[in-house]
Design a protein around this motif. Structure first.
Motif, PDB file in Angstrom:
ATOM      1  N   LEU A 100     -15.857  -7.359  -2.248  1.00 36.84           N
ATOM      2  CA  LEU A 100     -16.498  -6.976  -0.997  1.00 36.84           C
ATOM      3  C   LEU A 100     -17.888  -6.414  -1.246  1.00 36.84           C
ATOM      4  N   LYS A 101     -18.847  -7.048  -0.690  1.00 36.01           N
ATOM      5  CA  LYS A 101     -20.227  -6.584  -0.749  1.00 36.01           C
ATOM      6  C   LYS A 101     -20.735  -6.610   0.686  1.00 36.01           C
TER       7      LYS A 101
ATOM      8  N   GLN B 134      -6.603  -0.069  -2.470  1.00 36.17           N
ATOM      9  CA  GLN B 134      -7.752  -0.653  -1.783  1.00 36.17           C
ATOM     10  C   GLN B 134      -8.776  -1.144  -2.798  1.00 36.17           C
ATOM     11  N   ASN B 135      -8.886  -0.444  -3.929  1.00 39.41           N
ATOM     12  CA  ASN B 135      -9.803  -0.895  -4.973  1.00 39.41           C
ATOM     13  C   ASN B 135      -9.383  -2.248  -5.524  1.00 39.41           C
ATOM     14  N   ASP B 136      -8.056  -2.472  -5.617  1.00 36.67           N
ATOM     15  CA  ASP B 136      -7.569  -3.779  -6.060  1.00 36.67           C
ATOM     16  C   ASP B 136      -8.051  -4.871  -5.114  1.00 36.67           C
ATOM     17  N   LEU B 137      -7.921  -4.605  -3.831  1.00 39.71           N
ATOM     18  CA  LEU B 137      -8.337  -5.602  -2.841  1.00 39.71           C
ATOM     19  C   LEU B 137      -9.848  -5.782  -2.838  1.00 39.71           C
TER      20      LEU B 137
ATOM     21  N   PHE C 142       0.830  -1.210   0.000  1.00 42.79           N
ATOM     22  CA  PHE C 142       0.000   0.000   0.000  1.00 42.79           C
ATOM     23  C   PHE C 142       0.858   1.251   0.000  1.00 42.79           C
ATOM     24  N   ASN C 143       1.865   1.289   0.883  1.00 41.46           N
ATOM     25  CA  ASN C 143       2.721   2.476   1.004  1.00 41.46           C
ATOM     26  C   ASN C 143       3.500   2.765  -0.267  1.00 41.46           C
ATOM     27  N   GLU C 144       3.859   1.736  -1.000  1.00 40.87           N
ATOM     28  CA  GLU C 144       4.618   1.913  -2.241  1.00 40.87           C
ATOM     29  C   GLU C 144       3.711   2.032  -3.458  1.00 40.87           C
TER      30      GLU C 144
END
Length: 155
Positions: free
Chosen positions: A116-117, A107-110, A100-102
């Motif tokens: 996620l629903k 978050q959209n990828d995850l 995430f930091n790099e």
């Protein structure tokens, strides 16, 4: 089988071998991008990778047919576990934080990965039984009728 790290040259050749899966030396020479290594060099690496257990050979006449024994996915798992163990305290959370930091993952990828629903459904809470409050709020209209029924039952 125990997997070990490749040298840079071995890894570059293995990337091609994983695409081919089963091949002859001439296939490697045809498929290798420019600048092409010398045929003797490729032959030497093939021999080394056979000795290390990454490739198998089958003799067909005067030539050898090579087959990959260690799939790419197995090697990727090995590398990721090594990376996690050596640089991230064997913590998947630390690996994700770093990604995430790099900006290597978002978050959209995850969200897309896990699909996620999240639906928030109100929890069904059982209310306390208010027996006395019910009697006060909804008094029975005919107490005499009740008494009559009791008397009738006694008779």
């Amino acid at each position: 089988m125990k997997i070990n790290h490749f040298t840079a040259a071995e890894e570059n050749l293995m990337k091609l071998f994983w695409k081919l899966e089963s091949f002859y030396l001439k296939d490697v020479m045809e498929q290798h991008p420019e600048p092409k290594p010398h045929q003797n060099t490729v032959s030497t690496y093939l021999k080394i990778l056979v000795e290390k257990g990454y490739l198998s050979t089958e003799k067909e006449g005067r030539i050898f047919k090579y087959t990959v024994l260690v799939p790419l996915e197995e090697y990727r798992k090995f590398l990721l576990r090594e990376l996690s163990r050596n640089f991230f305290n064997n913590s998947g959370k630390e690996v994700l934080d770093f990604l995430f930091n790099e900006n290597l993952i978002s978050q959209n990828d995850l969200k897309g990965y896990f699909d996620l629903k999240i639906e928030l459904k109100p929890a069904k809470v059982k209310g306390p039984k208010l027996e006395y409050a019910e009697e006060i709020l909804n008094p029975k209209k005919d107490k005499k009728g009740k008494e009559k029924k009791k008397k009738k039952k006694k008779d």
